[in-house]
Write a protein that holds these residues in place. Structure first.
Motif, PDB file in Angstrom:
ATOM      1  N   ALA A 132       0.831  -1.212   0.000  1.00  0.00           N
ATOM      2  CA  ALA A 132       0.000   0.000   0.000  1.00  0.00           C
ATOM      3  C   ALA A 132       0.861   1.255   0.000  1.00  0.00           C
ATOM      4  O   ALA A 132       0.592   2.213  -0.734  1.00  0.00           O
ATOM      5  CB  ALA A 132      -0.945  -0.010   1.198  1.00  0.00           C
ATOM      6  N   VAL A 133       1.919   1.251   0.795  1.00  0.00           N
ATOM      7  CA  VAL A 133       2.812   2.420   0.828  1.00  0.00           C
ATOM      8  C   VAL A 133       3.604   2.503  -0.470  1.00  0.00           C
ATOM      9  O   VAL A 133       3.736   3.583  -1.057  1.00  0.00           O
ATOM     10  CB  VAL A 133       3.746   2.366   2.052  1.00  0.00           C
ATOM     11  N   ALA A 134       4.111   1.394  -0.934  1.00  0.00           N
ATOM     12  CA  ALA A 134       4.876   1.398  -2.184  1.00  0.00           C
ATOM     13  C   ALA A 134       4.023   1.899  -3.346  1.00  0.00           C
ATOM     14  O   ALA A 134       4.538   2.560  -4.259  1.00  0.00           O
ATOM     15  CB  ALA A 134       5.424   0.007  -2.476  1.00  0.00           C
ATOM     16  N   SER A 135       2.724   1.634  -3.312  1.00  0.00           N
ATOM     17  CA  SER A 135       1.853   2.086  -4.404  1.00  0.00           C
ATOM     18  C   SER A 135       1.756   3.607  -4.440  1.00  0.00           C
ATOM     19  O   SER A 135       1.548   4.190  -5.509  1.00  0.00           O
ATOM     20  CB  SER A 135       0.471   1.454  -4.301  1.00  0.00           C
ATOM     21  N   LYS A 138       4.691   4.579  -6.512  1.00  0.00           N
ATOM     22  CA  LYS A 138       4.544   4.182  -7.910  1.00  0.00           C
ATOM     23  C   LYS A 138       3.659   5.154  -8.669  1.00  0.00           C
ATOM     24  O   LYS A 138       3.913   5.427  -9.841  1.00  0.00           O
ATOM     25  CB  LYS A 138       3.979   2.762  -8.019  1.00  0.00           C
ATOM     26  N   LYS A 139       2.623   5.680  -8.030  1.00  0.00           N
ATOM     27  CA  LYS A 139       1.739   6.658  -8.664  1.00  0.00           C
ATOM     28  C   LYS A 139       2.535   7.872  -9.108  1.00  0.00           C
ATOM     29  O   LYS A 139       2.282   8.448 -10.143  1.00  0.00           O
ATOM     30  CB  LYS A 139       0.642   7.098  -7.708  1.00  0.00           C
ATOM     31  N   GLU A 140       3.505   8.259  -8.286  1.00  0.00           N
ATOM     32  CA  GLU A 140       4.336   9.435  -8.571  1.00  0.00           C
ATOM     33  C   GLU A 140       5.167   9.234  -9.834  1.00  0.00           C
ATOM     34  O   GLU A 140       5.370  10.159 -10.598  1.00  0.00           O
ATOM     35  CB  GLU A 140       5.269   9.690  -7.382  1.00  0.00           C
ATOM     36  N   SER A 141       5.645   8.019 -10.056  1.00  0.00           N
ATOM     37  CA  SER A 141       6.553   7.779 -11.172  1.00  0.00           C
ATOM     38  C   SER A 141       5.831   7.628 -12.504  1.00  0.00           C
ATOM     39  O   SER A 141       6.457   7.559 -13.535  1.00  0.00           O
ATOM     40  CB  SER A 141       7.420   6.549 -10.903  1.00  0.00           C
TER      41      SER A 141
END
Length: 142
Positions: A132-135, A138-141
């Motif tokens: 959940a945190v990693a996602s 990922k949205k930013e990239s």
């Protein structure tokens, strides 16, 4: 990292890399006995631990927000204002972490993520919590 591990010089050097803060919210109302308060704090720690260990170089764990009654609308607004101010200090992301269920993301628009059980008694799933945190990142990239 825990907030207490940073001094003024260290923060200035690391702020660029430490873009995500974790805000533990214990949910004490003041009506708990000492063992009940200990249990609530431990439950929050169970949900926080997978994030602290997995993302040590990118997150800062803030001091716990212990006394909070989600049933009280003024307290919800106060917590939202606190989240808003924390984000203004330079954190790109803020995750509320609690061992208590019943959180509504709509009440906390400044929080990018709420990590908490969906219902009472639910055990944390470390892999799902980390994902959940990693996602967020990922949205930013994209």
């Amino acid at each position: 990292m825990k907030f207490s591990e940073l001094d003024h010089n260290g923060w200035a050097e690391l702020q660029l890399y430490l873009d995500t803060c974790l805000l533990p919210v214990t949910g004490l109302t003041g009506l708990e006995s000492p063992p009940e308060a200990t249990d609530k704090a431990a439950k929050t720690g169970e949900w926080l631990s997978p994030l602290e260990s997995a993302f040590r170089g990118r997150t800062v764990t803030l001091p716990a927000y212990h006394y909070y009654d989600a049933e009280d609308e003024e307290e919800r607004r106060k917590l939202e204002r606190y989240c808003e101010r924390v984000k203004r200090t330079g954190f790109r992301y803020l995750a509320i972490v609690s061992g208590e269920s019943g959180w509504r993301a709509a009440d906390y628009p400044s929080a990018d993520l709420i990590v908490a059980p969906g219902n009472d008694g639910e055990a944390p799933d470390p892999e799902a919590i980390r994902a959940a945190v990693a996602s967020l990142w990922k949205k930013e990239s994209k």
